[in-house]
Scaffold this motif. Sequence first.
Motif, mmCIF file in Angstrom:
data_model
loop_
_atom_site.group_PDB
_atom_site.id
_atom_site.type_symbol
_atom_site.label_atom_id
_atom_site.label_comp_id
_atom_site.label_asym_id
_atom_site.label_seq_id
_atom_site.Cartn_x
_atom_site.Cartn_y
_atom_site.Cartn_z
ATOM 1 N N ARG A 1 -2.834 -8.216 -72.394
ATOM 2 C CA ARG A 1 -2.363 -9.589 -72.445
ATOM 3 C C ARG A 1 -1.238 -9.775 -71.433
ATOM 4 O O ARG A 1 -0.605 -8.809 -70.997
ATOM 5 N N THR A 2 -0.986 -10.995 -71.031
ATOM 6 C CA THR A 2 0.179 -11.328 -70.203
ATOM 7 C C THR A 2 0.858 -12.535 -70.850
ATOM 8 O O THR A 2 0.897 -13.625 -70.288
ATOM 9 N N ASP A 3 1.389 -12.317 -72.036
ATOM 10 C CA ASP A 3 1.854 -13.415 -72.883
ATOM 11 C C ASP A 3 3.378 -13.519 -72.917
ATOM 12 O O ASP A 3 4.062 -12.677 -73.517
ATOM 13 N N PRO A 4 3.934 -14.552 -72.269
ATOM 14 C CA PRO A 4 5.382 -14.757 -72.334
ATOM 15 C C PRO A 4 5.846 -14.953 -73.776
ATOM 16 O O PRO A 4 5.127 -15.511 -74.612
ATOM 17 N N ILE A 5 7.050 -14.498 -74.044
ATOM 18 C CA ILE A 5 7.667 -14.696 -75.350
ATOM 19 C C ILE A 5 8.672 -15.833 -75.229
ATOM 20 O O ILE A 5 9.609 -15.758 -74.419
ATOM 21 N N LEU A 6 8.480 -16.893 -76.003
ATOM 22 C CA LEU A 6 9.482 -17.951 -76.100
ATOM 23 C C LEU A 6 10.580 -17.442 -77.028
ATOM 24 O O LEU A 6 10.346 -17.195 -78.211
ATOM 25 N N LEU A 7 11.759 -17.264 -76.475
ATOM 26 C CA LEU A 7 12.890 -16.696 -77.201
ATOM 27 C C LEU A 7 13.946 -17.786 -77.368
ATOM 28 O O LEU A 7 14.488 -18.301 -76.385
ATOM 29 N N GLU A 8 14.208 -18.146 -78.619
ATOM 30 C CA GLU A 8 15.184 -19.194 -78.912
ATOM 31 C C GLU A 8 16.378 -18.572 -79.623
ATOM 32 O O GLU A 8 16.258 -18.012 -80.711
ATOM 33 N N ARG B 1 16.537 -22.088 -75.029
ATOM 34 C CA ARG B 1 15.110 -21.778 -75.005
ATOM 35 C C ARG B 1 14.819 -20.974 -73.740
ATOM 36 O O ARG B 1 15.005 -21.469 -72.628
ATOM 37 N N MET B 2 14.362 -19.749 -73.944
ATOM 38 C CA MET B 2 14.128 -18.839 -72.828
ATOM 39 C C MET B 2 12.725 -18.266 -72.910
ATOM 40 O O MET B 2 12.188 -18.085 -74.000
ATOM 41 N N LEU B 3 12.151 -17.950 -71.763
ATOM 42 C CA LEU B 3 10.888 -17.235 -71.720
ATOM 43 C C LEU B 3 11.128 -15.824 -71.213
ATOM 44 O O LEU B 3 11.913 -15.616 -70.281
ATOM 45 N N VAL B 4 10.445 -14.867 -71.821
ATOM 46 C CA VAL B 4 10.441 -13.506 -71.315
ATOM 47 C C VAL B 4 9.182 -13.349 -70.469
ATOM 48 O O VAL B 4 8.069 -13.309 -70.990
ATOM 49 N N ASP B 5 9.369 -13.320 -69.144
ATOM 50 C CA ASP B 5 8.287 -13.262 -68.160
ATOM 51 C C ASP B 5 7.434 -14.534 -68.208
ATOM 52 O O ASP B 5 7.655 -15.414 -69.041
ATOM 53 N N ALA B 6 6.471 -14.655 -67.299
ATOM 54 C CA ALA B 6 5.889 -15.977 -67.042
ATOM 55 C C ALA B 6 4.368 -16.063 -67.107
ATOM 56 O O ALA B 6 3.809 -17.131 -66.884
ATOM 57 N N GLY B 7 3.670 -14.955 -67.410
ATOM 58 C CA GLY B 7 2.217 -15.015 -67.455
ATOM 59 C C GLY B 7 1.588 -14.999 -66.061
ATOM 60 O O GLY B 7 2.283 -14.905 -65.047
ATOM 61 N N PRO C 1 7.529 -27.799 -70.237
ATOM 62 C CA PRO C 1 8.114 -26.823 -69.307
ATOM 63 C C PRO C 1 9.541 -27.170 -68.890
ATOM 64 O O PRO C 1 10.360 -26.287 -68.641
ATOM 65 N N GLU C 2 9.851 -28.471 -68.840
ATOM 66 C CA GLU C 2 11.208 -28.905 -68.463
ATOM 67 C C GLU C 2 12.255 -28.532 -69.505
ATOM 68 O O GLU C 2 13.469 -28.560 -69.223
ATOM 69 N N ASP C 3 11.808 -28.192 -70.726
ATOM 70 C CA ASP C 3 12.740 -27.842 -71.804
ATOM 71 C C ASP C 3 13.187 -26.385 -71.767
ATOM 72 O O ASP C 3 14.059 -25.989 -72.544
ATOM 73 N N ILE C 4 12.595 -25.579 -70.903
ATOM 74 C CA ILE C 4 12.947 -24.163 -70.823
ATOM 75 C C ILE C 4 14.241 -24.005 -70.021
ATOM 76 O O ILE C 4 14.349 -24.458 -68.886
ATOM 77 N N ASP C 5 15.230 -23.350 -70.651
ATOM 78 C CA ASP C 5 16.546 -23.176 -70.028
ATOM 79 C C ASP C 5 16.613 -21.980 -69.091
ATOM 80 O O ASP C 5 17.400 -21.972 -68.137
ATOM 81 N N ALA C 6 15.834 -20.940 -69.405
ATOM 82 C CA ALA C 6 15.906 -19.714 -68.609
ATOM 83 C C ALA C 6 14.590 -18.963 -68.702
ATOM 84 O O ALA C 6 13.877 -19.061 -69.703
ATOM 85 N N VAL C 7 14.281 -18.231 -67.639
ATOM 86 C CA VAL C 7 13.148 -17.307 -67.639
ATOM 87 C C VAL C 7 13.714 -15.923 -67.322
ATOM 88 O O VAL C 7 14.350 -15.732 -66.275
ATOM 89 N N VAL D 1 4.961 -25.626 -56.691
ATOM 90 C CA VAL D 1 6.234 -26.120 -57.211
ATOM 91 C C VAL D 1 6.634 -25.271 -58.420
ATOM 92 O O VAL D 1 5.804 -24.564 -59.003
ATOM 93 N N PRO D 2 7.900 -25.330 -58.840
ATOM 94 C CA PRO D 2 8.330 -24.562 -60.014
ATOM 95 C C PRO D 2 7.621 -25.031 -61.282
ATOM 96 O O PRO D 2 7.506 -26.234 -61.529
ATOM 97 N N THR D 3 7.176 -24.087 -62.076
ATOM 98 C CA THR D 3 6.573 -24.428 -63.368
ATOM 99 C C THR D 3 7.637 -24.866 -64.368
ATOM 100 O O THR D 3 7.399 -25.764 -65.175
ATOM 101 N N PHE D 4 8.815 -24.256 -64.284
ATOM 102 C CA PHE D 4 9.912 -24.544 -65.214
ATOM 103 C C PHE D 4 11.108 -25.030 -64.391
ATOM 104 O O PHE D 4 12.029 -24.260 -64.088
ATOM 105 N N PRO D 5 11.098 -26.301 -64.009
ATOM 106 C CA PRO D 5 12.029 -26.792 -62.982
ATOM 107 C C PRO D 5 13.496 -26.756 -63.372
ATOM 108 O O PRO D 5 14.361 -26.744 -62.488
ATOM 109 N N ASN D 6 13.804 -26.752 -64.668
ATOM 110 C CA ASN D 6 15.197 -26.777 -65.104
ATOM 111 C C ASN D 6 15.718 -25.409 -65.532
ATOM 112 O O ASN D 6 16.856 -25.292 -65.997
ATOM 113 N N ALA D 7 14.906 -24.379 -65.367
ATOM 114 C CA ALA D 7 15.266 -23.046 -65.845
ATOM 115 C C ALA D 7 15.994 -22.238 -64.771
ATOM 116 O O ALA D 7 15.649 -22.301 -63.594
#
Length: 285
Positions: free
Chosen positions: A50-57, A62-68, A101-107, A129-135
């Motif tokens: 799998r290549t499944d990012p973890i949404l970590l809150e 709101r953060m993602l661990v890796d990006a898929g 995707p705009e709600d993600i603070d960090a990757v 373009v960035p998938t998570f523009p505000n991260a």
Amino acid sequence: MEHMKIGRASLTWLYGGVTHMDGGAMFGVVPKPLWSKKYPVNDRNQIELRTDPILLEVDGKRMLVDAGIGNEKMNEKQKRNFGVWEESSVTQCLDEIGLKPEDIDAVLMTHLHFDHACGLTRWEGETLVPTFPNATIYTSETEWEEMRQPNMRSKNTYWEANWKAVEGQVHTFAESLEVAPGLKMIHTSGHSNGHSILTFEDGHDVFIHMADLMPTHAHQNVLWALAYDDYPVTSVHEKKKWMDYGYQRSAWYVFYHDAIYRALKFDEEGKIIDERKQKKHTYNV
């Protein structure tokens, strides 16, 4: 999607795609009769990863661990060679839980190999373009340097398509970075020179994300290093250090690649004492 709470941290696994990689390469010098007892293998000698990012809150962040592996980032030959049976559904997963995707603070990028970093960018017409523009995108400075200037070997996994559009969002660190109270990124080297792991401690509640030092539960043995590792001896020593650390704290080990488990907890002897299995998932391609 699977969810779990570990102390203040809430973890949700998003569907980031799937690859099927050569089992021999994933287990290095370990003989197939040994590793195939611990992890399923198909008739092409491939194992599902799998290549499944973890949404970590944590604490309102709101953060993602890796990006898929993203979408439409590979040609047909690459999809065939890497066994890509499914591309990313991260945006759809976020939508299901009321996020964009705009709600993600960090990757939090453990490293920037294509199977972790393709999801950082997306196509908008003919432009990436960035998938998570505000991260803010966190990775080690060593990893970021090699991403932009790969060597003759690493250029096969560090792709300009995955960094050029997001370079203004990247924040690097040298040895470690505390992203939130108790949550750290730690540079280990090993799998890649800039590879990092994540640790989280909240009182007695602990998790460790070993990333590709231990990509699946079948890699628990500290001597089982990947043929893909740039510095396998470093991988072995770092894995030993962080497995001992986790065993002593009854830590959860959480996975990005494992096709069977999302998380495992071990006792001081390394025996499984708790588990979170992955639900069956239907491929979208």
